[in-house]
Design an enzyme around this catalytic site. Sequence first.
Site, mmCIF file in Angstrom:
data_model
loop_
_atom_site.group_PDB
_atom_site.id
_atom_site.type_symbol
_atom_site.label_atom_id
_atom_site.label_comp_id
_atom_site.label_asym_id
_atom_site.label_seq_id
_atom_site.Cartn_x
_atom_site.Cartn_y
_atom_site.Cartn_z
ATOM 1 N N ASN A 108 0.824 -1.202 0.000
ATOM 2 C CA ASN A 108 0.000 0.000 0.000
ATOM 3 C C ASN A 108 0.864 1.260 0.000
ATOM 4 O O ASN A 108 0.372 2.359 0.235
ATOM 5 C CB ASN A 108 -0.936 0.018 1.219
ATOM 6 C CG ASN A 108 -1.943 1.149 1.144
ATOM 7 O OD1 ASN A 108 -2.367 1.543 0.076
ATOM 8 N ND2 ASN A 108 -2.313 1.695 2.289
ATOM 9 N N HIS A 145 -4.793 14.426 -5.134
ATOM 10 C CA HIS A 145 -3.543 14.387 -4.385
ATOM 11 C C HIS A 145 -2.650 15.582 -4.684
ATOM 12 O O HIS A 145 -1.524 15.655 -4.195
ATOM 13 C CB HIS A 145 -2.804 13.072 -4.661
ATOM 14 C CG HIS A 145 -3.535 11.880 -4.144
ATOM 15 N ND1 HIS A 145 -4.413 11.155 -4.907
ATOM 16 C CD2 HIS A 145 -3.565 11.299 -2.916
ATOM 17 C CE1 HIS A 145 -4.929 10.183 -4.184
ATOM 18 N NE2 HIS A 145 -4.431 10.245 -2.979
#
Length: 760
Positions: free
Chosen positions: A123, A700
């Site tokens: 992740n 982001h």
Amino acid sequence: MALTHNLGFPRIGAKRELKFALESYWKGESSLDELKSAGAALRQRHWQAQAGLDLVPVGDFSFYDQVLDMSFTLGNLPERVQGFHGDALDNTFRVARGRSAESHAACCGGVAAGEMTKWFDTNYHYIVPEFTAATEFRLDASRLLAQLAEARAQGVRAKPVIVGPVTYLAIGKAKDGSNRLDLLQRLLPVYAELLETLAAQGVEWVQIDEPILVTELDADWQHAFNTAYHHLKSSRVKLLLATYFGQLAENQYLAANLPVAGLHVDAINGRDDVLPLIGLLPSHKVLSLGVINGRNIWKTDLAAVLDWLEPLAERLGDRLWIAPSCSLLHVPVDLSSEHKLDPELKSWLAFALQKLGELEVLAAALREGRGAVADALAANQADLAARRSSPRVHNPKVQAAVARIDAHLGMRESSYAKRAPKQAERLQLPAYPTTTIGSFPQTAEIRQARAGFKAGRLDAAAYKAAMQAEIARAVREQEALGLDVLVHGEAERNDMVEYFGEQLDGYAFSQFGWVQSYGSRCVKPPILFGDISRPHPMTVEWITYAQSLTAKPMKGMLTGPVTILNWSFVRDDQPRSASCKQLALATREEVLDLEKAGVRVIQIDEAALREGLPLRRAQWKEYLDWAVESFRITANGVRDETQIHTHMCYSEFNDIIESIAGMDADVITIETSRSDMELLDAFENFQYPNEIGPGVYDIHSPNIPTQAHIVQLMRKAAERIPAERLWVNPDCGLKTRQWAEVIPALTNMVAAARALRAAV
């Protein structure tokens, strides 16, 4: 005998010190010197924590991402940032997030942020290297040399760490469609220069990471390894070529015979490689074994490891090194700070510092005999036995429910073609319907209320009122913006996985178990230690309250079983598939309760579906079969009129598109903004049957997408997907952004959708 070392250490800090230093600098609240000073303090602390090792990694610390750092070391900067003349760290942030500090926005502007994707099957997200046929490389070793000088000044026995040349090319993207391997001959002289620079500093060993070796390699990539390491074999430093996350398998011979001084292999995931490698390795080469799991937090069975390691130590002698399986970047820093964790459960765990302690026990046993560490071994065995026998781990009712699963449980009443008209009639949405992925900004007020509630300063009624006020704000803002399908904003959720784990039996939670996901973004994975069940509804009250505030459809927001599994620290005493099906049954209950409450649209996020893919294609089918089955068990008990959405972010899935279709979600939303709709290439040769929302707002980055840019992206999407099946949405949730960024971005998104409708 049995030299000890580490491949990398968590850099975010035990209390997320780096996160807060980064965000303070980006907001303009602190200086670049203060940020660098915070980084230096963390490095010093982390090197001290590893002082018991024979060799300590240097260069594994990054202010954002180690792959992006390697791009800067190699002089491989995107053309859009090559003219920047400020501090190199500011330029790093420009590539990573579109700009550096907010105070620089006026003078330096924003640029397109680099594409971000998952580091193999973890992740952790890295910034994808960008290449063209004209890419040139030029060494800038200043960052690594500065950290090396710091380490030496502190007496650290340093082992510099770099990403290897073949992996660097393999994980990058050629923006012009050229062959990345054509760049190898230009890249290798820069690597040779880097190694010579380190040799000139008196460095003996360099760790060169080539995790791509645990994947299937065609003949060209195999040849690239031979080319690369024969070019580098004249270096005056000794190279420890490090692989991890999987098995070498058919690459054993290739890896064993590369002209390097040592080879590190993952003996957790690749134990079967070890004995063949010993037979293949030349007698002068070091074999480093990753004997402590660097990806999970359960204590190591030290006696079991010694049972197979001791004969190898006798055979290899000084050629044996031991280490964690991979960088400890993927686990929290220190278990000793977990004062609120249940003592029984805590006794089963090991974080980064404790894993290094386990490594030292193994080394002492190999060097001096087990008697030298008899007490530590006995305590370890007692903790493991307690875990195996604990009644908290096994629930016969849950196991019986899993045994009753059959194919019918994962089937919708009708096909999508029959469901879609019923949903359209019920929802009455326009062409190019707009929505968001789920979360809205987690404001200071939200965090303060949550902290006050957890600390007991705020009672349950006051906390509920505070969260409802935030939900009401989110609904008002969405209605003002003109969005078509609304979300409640997830004000009550600390994390999309932790929130659900807190309400499921079989989960536990750390207080400081933070792990870096990317940049300053940290997650605190819940600990899946036992059989999973849902004792009560988890989201229904919040969603029905939000729906009561608007006539527009309100999405019920859930995290899917595969993502909860992949973003948890998962128990290691049963197959992952068994845990996933337990999660599926628990989440299915929540889906059915939402439907009973009148919720017309339910989104079940599977952001991490691809992340769980085995690194070898030969093993994909088994994983995808049980992963897709788990999603279908969760989602498919509803009526035709209920619209099921799922979301996937930052995952290349072109090669698993048939499995995505097999999930049979009515609508999928995906990330496409950073990749400029490249992910939709999958739909050129595959007729995806359902609806899709390609993300058009890169959440982001603080940059605000323009209406024209969004229209352009959606028109690209319409070349591959029929316009009547397209949604308009951001590429991920908005919790990390500020309202001042979200409002103008969504305003442009809604305006773009209206412009697209007008052109239909």
